[in-house]
Design an enzyme around this catalytic site. Structure first.
Site, PDB file in Angstrom:
ATOM      1  N   GLY A  30       0.817  -1.221   0.000  1.00 46.20           N
ATOM      2  CA  GLY A  30       0.000   0.000   0.000  1.00 46.20           C
ATOM      3  C   GLY A  30       0.842   1.258   0.000  1.00 46.20           C
ATOM      4  O   GLY A  30       2.080   1.205   0.042  1.00 46.20           O
ATOM      5  N   ASP A  89       2.927  -2.947   8.159  1.00 52.39           N
ATOM      6  CA  ASP A  89       1.889  -2.906   7.115  1.00 52.39           C
ATOM      7  C   ASP A  89       0.911  -1.767   7.409  1.00 52.39           C
ATOM      8  O   ASP A  89       0.868  -1.245   8.534  1.00 52.39           O
ATOM      9  CB  ASP A  89       1.142  -4.261   7.075  1.00 52.39           C
ATOM     10  CG  ASP A  89       0.471  -4.507   5.733  1.00 52.39           C
ATOM     11  OD1 ASP A  89       0.421  -3.594   4.888  1.00 52.39           O
ATOM     12  OD2 ASP A  89      -0.017  -5.639   5.529  1.00 52.39           O
ATOM     13  N   ASP A  92      -6.863  -0.433   6.427  1.00 53.14           N
ATOM     14  CA  ASP A  92      -7.951   0.424   5.939  1.00 53.14           C
ATOM     15  C   ASP A  92      -8.762   0.975   7.103  1.00 53.14           C
ATOM     16  O   ASP A  92      -9.206   2.113   7.074  1.00 53.14           O
ATOM     17  CB  ASP A  92      -8.856  -0.372   4.987  1.00 53.14           C
ATOM     18  CG  ASP A  92      -8.065  -0.853   3.784  1.00 53.14           C
ATOM     19  OD1 ASP A  92      -7.374  -0.025   3.171  1.00 53.14           O
ATOM     20  OD2 ASP A  92      -8.095  -2.059   3.487  1.00 53.14           O
ATOM     21  N   LYS A 102      -8.419  -4.903   6.322  1.00 55.95           N
ATOM     22  CA  LYS A 102      -7.350  -4.698   5.354  1.00 55.95           C
ATOM     23  C   LYS A 102      -7.792  -5.238   3.990  1.00 55.95           C
ATOM     24  O   LYS A 102      -8.817  -5.864   3.881  1.00 55.95           O
ATOM     25  CB  LYS A 102      -6.075  -5.422   5.813  1.00 55.95           C
ATOM     26  CG  LYS A 102      -5.374  -4.693   6.961  1.00 55.95           C
ATOM     27  CD  LYS A 102      -4.076  -5.366   7.366  1.00 55.95           C
ATOM     28  CE  LYS A 102      -3.122  -5.651   6.256  1.00 55.95           C
ATOM     29  NZ  LYS A 102      -2.763  -4.487   5.394  1.00 55.95           N
ATOM     30  N   GLY A 104      -7.597  -3.195   1.004  1.00 57.31           N
ATOM     31  CA  GLY A 104      -7.900  -2.135   0.032  1.00 57.31           C
ATOM     32  C   GLY A 104      -7.000  -2.219  -1.187  1.00 57.31           C
ATOM     33  O   GLY A 104      -7.370  -1.795  -2.281  1.00 57.31           O
ATOM     34  N   GLY A 105      -5.821  -2.782  -0.996  1.00 55.09           N
ATOM     35  CA  GLY A 105      -4.891  -2.953  -2.118  1.00 55.09           C
ATOM     36  C   GLY A 105      -4.951  -4.359  -2.693  1.00 55.09           C
ATOM     37  O   GLY A 105      -4.139  -4.718  -3.551  1.00 55.09           O
ATOM     38  N   GLU A 111      -0.957 -10.812   3.150  1.00 52.61           N
ATOM     39  CA  GLU A 111      -0.786  -9.925   4.303  1.00 52.61           C
ATOM     40  C   GLU A 111      -1.187 -10.641   5.592  1.00 52.61           C
ATOM     41  O   GLU A 111      -0.539 -10.492   6.633  1.00 52.61           O
ATOM     42  CB  GLU A 111      -1.620  -8.653   4.137  1.00 52.61           C
ATOM     43  CG  GLU A 111      -1.078  -7.714   3.072  1.00 52.61           C
ATOM     44  CD  GLU A 111      -1.961  -6.504   2.839  1.00 52.61           C
ATOM     45  OE1 GLU A 111      -1.412  -5.480   2.427  1.00 52.61           O
ATOM     46  OE2 GLU A 111      -3.176  -6.574   3.051  1.00 52.61           O
ATOM     47  N   LYS A 129      -8.415   6.606  10.097  1.00 53.22           N
ATOM     48  CA  LYS A 129      -8.765   5.195   9.887  1.00 53.22           C
ATOM     49  C   LYS A 129      -9.150   4.485  11.190  1.00 53.22           C
ATOM     50  O   LYS A 129      -9.494   3.308  11.176  1.00 53.22           O
ATOM     51  CB  LYS A 129      -7.598   4.461   9.223  1.00 53.22           C
ATOM     52  CG  LYS A 129      -7.340   4.931   7.788  1.00 53.22           C
ATOM     53  CD  LYS A 129      -6.179   4.166   7.180  1.00 53.22           C
ATOM     54  CE  LYS A 129      -6.001   4.466   5.711  1.00 53.22           C
ATOM     55  NZ  LYS A 129      -4.845   3.768   5.146  1.00 53.22           N
TER      56      LYS A 129
HETATM   57  C1  5RP Z   1      -3.508  -3.697   0.980  1.00 54.38           C
HETATM   58  C2  5RP Z   1      -3.801  -3.197   2.337  1.00 54.38           C
HETATM   59  C3  5RP Z   1      -3.268  -1.853   2.701  1.00 54.38           C
HETATM   60  O1  5RP Z   1      -2.406  -1.986   3.773  1.00 54.38           O
HETATM   61  C4  5RP Z   1      -4.420  -0.950   3.064  1.00 54.38           C
HETATM   62  O2  5RP Z   1      -5.317  -0.910   1.949  1.00 54.38           O
HETATM   63  C5  5RP Z   1      -3.944   0.458   3.376  1.00 54.38           C
HETATM   64  O3  5RP Z   1      -3.381   1.033   2.243  1.00 54.38           O
HETATM   65  P1  5RP Z   1      -2.837   2.529   2.205  1.00 54.38           P
HETATM   66  O4  5RP Z   1      -1.688   2.601   3.153  1.00 54.38           O
HETATM   67  O5  5RP Z   1      -2.466   2.734   0.752  1.00 54.38           O
HETATM   68  O6  5RP Z   1      -3.977   3.429   2.622  1.00 54.38           O
HETATM   69  O7  5RP Z   1      -4.437  -3.827   3.155  1.00 54.38           O
HETATM   70  O8  5RP Z   1      -4.161  -4.910   0.723  1.00 54.38           O
END
Ligand code: 5RP
Length: 233
Positions: A30, A89, A92, A102, A104-105, A111, A129
């Site tokens: 992310g 890590d 979200d 989690k 979002g990516g 993960e 968040k």
């Molecule tokens: C990816 C994830 C990311 O850690 C989560 O989406 C947060 O992303 P960002 O730091 O870009 O806001 O879980 O699968």
């Protein structure tokens, strides 16, 4: 501070506080976690850190490590032995119980494997968040094998979820994950017990993994808009 500066500060700080020479380190995915990768590369290239063995959680992080010369291993490699000293890590959403949302990516499966097999997990996120309840505004990512798109959607709706197939950008059709699966983004209007729901979602045939992370304790670094840091343990 703007959002990019906050994310950069979080990623750098997590590496400075938790990564030491000789460690086996899990690297998340992310726009926040990438700054941890960059800080680690900086410290390895300057000699401030050495003998750090990393395991990545996505093709995004893999490419970043390759480009920066960060040594990466499979979680199965004998040197790693399926156990990491620390993982850094993003997330979200984080709720007061300590559970996370989690994915979002789209990298939730790896993960979760990496996080659940790390002695320490540091989550880096902006203060916004930190929410009262998970899954109300940011959907829970449910990674599903492609053949189960219709059946898993029906099952998730039967559990009270409102389901949207995650679509790709600048490519027609759905997002296809690093594992060759699709993602069903699912909002739950009703309150739920995150520990129970994590298990229930994974019991749906065709579900590979879901984005609720309840199985362990996290150290959470939350960045406030003024750049100050709140640490939750
Ligand atoms: C990816 C994830 C990311 O850690 C989560 O989406 C947060 O992303 P960002 O730091 O870009 O806001 O879980 O699968």
């Amino acid at each position: 501070m703007d959002e990019k500066e906050l994310k950069q500060q979080l990623g750098r700080r997590a590496v400075d506080d938790f990564v030491r020479s000789g460690m086996r380190v899990g690297l998340g995915t992310g726009s926040t976690a990438v700054h941890a990768v960059r800080r680690l590369a900086e410290k390895l290239n300057s000699g401030e850190l050495d003998s750090v063995a990393c395991v990545v959680t996505s093709s995004q992080t893999e490419m970043e490590c390759e480009d920066l010369g960060v040594p990466i291993y499979s979680l199965n490699h004998a040197h790693i032995g399926g156990m990491l000293d620390v993982t850094i890590d993003g997330a979200d959403e984080i709720e007061p119980s300590g559970s996370l949302c989690k994915g979002g990516g789209g990298a939730l499966t790896l993960e979760k494997i990496v996080a659940y097999n790390s002695k320490q997990v540091v989550i880096v996120a902006e203060e916004r968040k930190y929410v009262a309840e998970l899954g109300k505004t940011f959907p829970i990512s449910v990674e599903v094998v492609r053949e189960a798109r219709v059946t898993a959607t029906r099952a998730l709706e039967g559990m009270g979820g409102s389901v949207t197939l995650r679509m790709a950008q600048r490519k027609m059709g759905p997002v296809i994950t690093d594992n060759g699966c699709i993602i069903l983004d699912t909002l739950f209007a009703r309150s739920f017990d995150a520990v129970a729901l994590e298990r229930e979602l994974n019991a749906v045939p065709g579900v590979l993994e879901n984005g609720l992370f309840t199985g362990r304790q996290y150290i959470v670094y939350l960045a406030k808009p003024d750049g100050s840091l709140r640490v939750l343990e």
